[in-house]
Motif scaffolding. Structure first.
Motif, PDB file in Angstrom:
ATOM      1  N   ILE A  50       2.239  -3.766  10.066  1.00 51.84           N
ATOM      2  CA  ILE A  50       1.575  -4.992  10.656  1.00 51.84           C
ATOM      3  C   ILE A  50       0.071  -4.956  10.213  1.00 51.84           C
ATOM      4  O   ILE A  50      -0.624  -5.956  10.923  1.00 51.84           O
ATOM      5  CB  ILE A  50       1.842  -4.943  12.370  1.00 51.84           C
ATOM      6  CG1 ILE A  50       1.193  -4.017  13.039  1.00 51.84           C
ATOM      7  CG2 ILE A  50       3.367  -5.030  12.577  1.00 51.84           C
ATOM      8  CD1 ILE A  50       1.213  -4.122  14.461  1.00 51.84           C
ATOM      9  N   GLY A  51      -0.298  -4.345   9.536  1.00 53.83           N
ATOM     10  CA  GLY A  51      -1.703  -4.442   9.218  1.00 53.83           C
ATOM     11  C   GLY A  51      -2.072  -4.946   7.728  1.00 53.83           C
ATOM     12  O   GLY A  51      -1.190  -5.648   6.815  1.00 53.83           O
ATOM     13  N   PRO A  52      -3.430  -4.973   7.201  1.00 56.01           N
ATOM     14  CA  PRO A  52      -4.339  -4.313   8.067  1.00 56.01           C
ATOM     15  C   PRO A  52      -4.719  -5.017   9.190  1.00 56.01           C
ATOM     16  O   PRO A  52      -4.946  -5.998   9.091  1.00 56.01           O
ATOM     17  CB  PRO A  52      -5.678  -4.159   7.024  1.00 56.01           C
ATOM     18  CG  PRO A  52      -4.807  -4.368   5.716  1.00 56.01           C
ATOM     19  CD  PRO A  52      -3.803  -5.372   5.880  1.00 56.01           C
ATOM     20  N   ALA A  95       0.884  -1.244  -0.109  1.00 51.45           N
ATOM     21  CA  ALA A  95      -0.143   0.103  -0.029  1.00 51.45           C
ATOM     22  C   ALA A  95       0.692   1.184  -0.043  1.00 51.45           C
ATOM     23  O   ALA A  95       0.596   2.295  -0.643  1.00 51.45           O
ATOM     24  CB  ALA A  95      -0.978  -0.234   1.329  1.00 51.45           C
ATOM     25  N   GLU A  96       2.061   1.171   0.674  1.00 48.82           N
ATOM     26  CA  GLU A  96       2.799   2.517   1.026  1.00 48.82           C
ATOM     27  C   GLU A  96       4.358   2.099   0.671  1.00 48.82           C
ATOM     28  O   GLU A  96       5.431   2.416   1.165  1.00 48.82           O
ATOM     29  CB  GLU A  96       2.798   2.802   2.491  1.00 48.82           C
ATOM     30  CG  GLU A  96       1.471   3.236   2.809  1.00 48.82           C
ATOM     31  CD  GLU A  96       1.481   4.080   3.932  1.00 48.82           C
ATOM     32  OE1 GLU A  96       1.480   5.483   3.838  1.00 48.82           O
ATOM     33  OE2 GLU A  96       0.902   3.455   4.972  1.00 48.82           O
ATOM     34  N   GLY A 102     -11.760  -4.903  -0.612  1.00 45.79           N
ATOM     35  CA  GLY A 102     -12.019  -4.492  -2.080  1.00 45.79           C
ATOM     36  C   GLY A 102     -13.225  -3.847  -2.479  1.00 45.79           C
ATOM     37  O   GLY A 102     -13.644  -3.582  -3.553  1.00 45.79           O
ATOM     38  N   VAL A 103     -13.536  -2.642  -1.435  1.00 44.53           N
ATOM     39  CA  VAL A 103     -14.497  -1.630  -1.929  1.00 44.53           C
ATOM     40  C   VAL A 103     -14.049  -0.446  -2.549  1.00 44.53           C
ATOM     41  O   VAL A 103     -13.201   0.137  -1.882  1.00 44.53           O
ATOM     42  CB  VAL A 103     -15.289  -1.644  -0.386  1.00 44.53           C
ATOM     43  CG1 VAL A 103     -16.604  -0.591  -0.720  1.00 44.53           C
ATOM     44  CG2 VAL A 103     -15.928  -2.566   0.264  1.00 44.53           C
ATOM     45  N   ALA A 138      -3.705  -8.253  -2.226  1.00 44.38           N
ATOM     46  CA  ALA A 138      -2.594  -7.843  -1.688  1.00 44.38           C
ATOM     47  C   ALA A 138      -2.656  -7.893  -0.168  1.00 44.38           C
ATOM     48  O   ALA A 138      -1.535  -8.194   0.462  1.00 44.38           O
ATOM     49  CB  ALA A 138      -1.896  -6.689  -2.478  1.00 44.38           C
ATOM     50  N   SER A 139      -3.513  -7.001   0.357  1.00 48.28           N
ATOM     51  CA  SER A 139      -3.770  -6.712   1.612  1.00 48.28           C
ATOM     52  C   SER A 139      -3.732  -8.142   2.537  1.00 48.28           C
ATOM     53  O   SER A 139      -3.427  -8.112   3.381  1.00 48.28           O
ATOM     54  CB  SER A 139      -4.638  -5.703   2.011  1.00 48.28           C
ATOM     55  OG  SER A 139      -6.016  -6.291   1.845  1.00 48.28           O
TER      56      SER A 139
END
Length: 458
Positions: A239-241, A225-226, A368-369, A433-434
């Motif tokens: 350590i997320g989500p 994500a980052e 996935g929203v 991916a998350s």
């Protein structure tokens, strides 16, 4: 026997308490004894929202404790400057007394403080007491990166010593990070006005020093994500989500009681048909903007689930609201609060009209929203930039010259989001991916294991 006793200390706001509670459940699952410290006001809110389910039974081993925040009963705790100043000045001493009292009553010695960076003044107390410190950042890593570079931004003339933008321009801290307008810094509101000053900027200026007291910094994000932020600050461990449990049944410290009618209402709706609307715990709309939003949902002609807190719109005409309820009966459901994670995982939700707080952002990403972004203040503008420009999993509303998002603007953007298959596809890719990150050998899972191993080390 517990692996150790961890004291958990969030900043007193819903958006901080929730991820800290999720982290606490995970630590209890790994065998730690956890004492969760809220302010007295937030402690009462959490207990009140848990009723009638009962507090201790449903918290799964988390001990709840409270300390004063230093404010009077009638003080406005949404005044961030007043809250930050009082917490920084008064809570370290109260925390020290709490630790002493717990040990005097036979509780195990506290081994670690897992504290909010925004409560960093308590890190110094922990060090004084021989308690090791871990820092937990509840927003994006990119937001923390901005905070850690305040002195650099002042030196470069982007902002002044009071936190105001010196030049109206867009900048990027590092490649791969979201671009940000100088009038959209994480300590500003929608008008570009710094909030909570001077206490807020004074606290932020101390972040590098306070963070240096922690042996580790973890955050509720994931590598994919980052990418740019974690390349710039590889010592920050994502350590997320975070989720408290896979079944989404464990309480996460809500300040308001959940209305489960919303989830039950979703059960009767077709797949990917419902527009979910929620603006978190802090946003306030004036009556005109509330009515434009309501009429926009009506014009869109889609089923919608809308979270409207009791304090969301002071001064709204009750007659107007009653008429609106009648017009949308059967198609729209309004609740005062709900389990957002249970809503976003529901098959019926098609898109999320959101203030883009980081918890909401991660919850939407994990499911996935697609998003329709409507940021209110602080880091929400940066989160919008991630959604619309970096991940491209949503669009943003555009206020008119009066600063109002019109009903037609909302209707049009809802239709665009719902009709864009590319946005849906990218949202699914990011969701996958998350989920990979938090399972098996995923990066967040491995980072969490590193974190646990540090917490049990001598």
């Amino acid at each position: 026997m517990a692996k150790g006793h961890i004291l958990v200390l969030p900043f007193p706001a819903q958006g901080h308490v929730t991820p800290f509670m999720e982290l606490s459940h995970r630590l209890v699952d790994h065998g730690f004894e956890v004492t969760f410290v809220n302010t007295e006001v937030d402690h009462s809110r959490v207990l009140g929202a848990l009723q009638p389910a009962g507090s201790a039974a449903v918290l799964g081993g988390i001990h709840l404790a409270s300390i004063p925040d230093g404010l009077a009963d009638d003080d406005d705790r949404k005044d961030l400057g007043k809250l930050v100043e009082a917490c920084s000045r008064h809570m370290p001493g109260h925390l020290e007394r709490l630790v002493t009292q717990m040990e005097e009553t036979g509780r195990p010695k506290v081994n670690w403080l897992v504290g909010d960076v925004a409560m960093g003044s308590s890190f110094e107390v922990a060090k004084k007491l021989g308690i090791r410190v871990a820092s937990f950042w509840t927003a994006s890593a990119a937001c923390l990166a901005i905070m850690l570079n305040v002195s650099k931004l002042i030196e470069e003339g982007l902002i002044n010593d009071d936190g105001w933008a010196e030049r109206d321009e867009t900048f990027q801290l590092a490649p791969g990070m979201p671009a940000l307008q100088t009038s959209r810094m994480p300590w500003m509101d929608a008008t570009g006005t710094p909030v909570g000053q001077p206490a807020m900027l004074e606290l932020i200026a101390r972040f590098p020093t306070l963070n240096s007291l922690a042996e580790v910094v973890v955050c509720n994000s994931f590598e994919e994500a980052e990418v740019g932020a974690f390349k710039l600050y590889p010592e920050i461990l994502p350590i997320g989500p975070l989720v408290a449990d896979r079944e989404l049944k464990k309480p996460v410290g809500h300040f308001l009681p959940e209305d489960d009618r919303g989830v039950k209402w979703l059960d009767a709706r077709p797949d990917r048909s419902v527009v979910y609307v929620a603006f978190g715990s802090m946003a306030i709309f004036d009556p005109r903007q509330f009515q434009e939003l309501a009429e926009g949902l009506e014009l869109a002609g889609r089923p919608f689930l809308w979270v409207v807190r009791p304090d969301f719109t002071p001064g709204l005409s009750k007659e107007w609201l009653a008429e609106f309820h009648q017009r949308v009966a059967g198609r729209g459901m309004i609740v005062s609060w709900c389990s957002q994670q249970q809503v976003l995982v529901h098959r019926a939700v098609a898109c999320f009209v959101s203030h883009c707080g980081w918890n909401s952002t991660m919850e939407g990403v994990r499911n996935g929203v697609p998003f329709l972004c409507w940021p209110y203040f602080a880091d929400q503008f940066m989160d919008r930039s991630y959604i619309t420009d970096v991940w491209r999993t949503g669009l943003a509303v555009s206020p008119n010259t009066d600063g109002i998002v019109t009903n037609e603007e909302l209707r049009s953007k809802v239709e665009q989001v719902l009709g864009d298959g590319d946005i849906r596809g990218r949202a699914r890719v990011l969701m996958d991916a998350s989920r990979r990150c938090i399972t098996g050998s995923g990066s967040s899972c491995e980072n969490f294991n590193k974190f646990v191993n540090l917490l049990i080390s001598e």
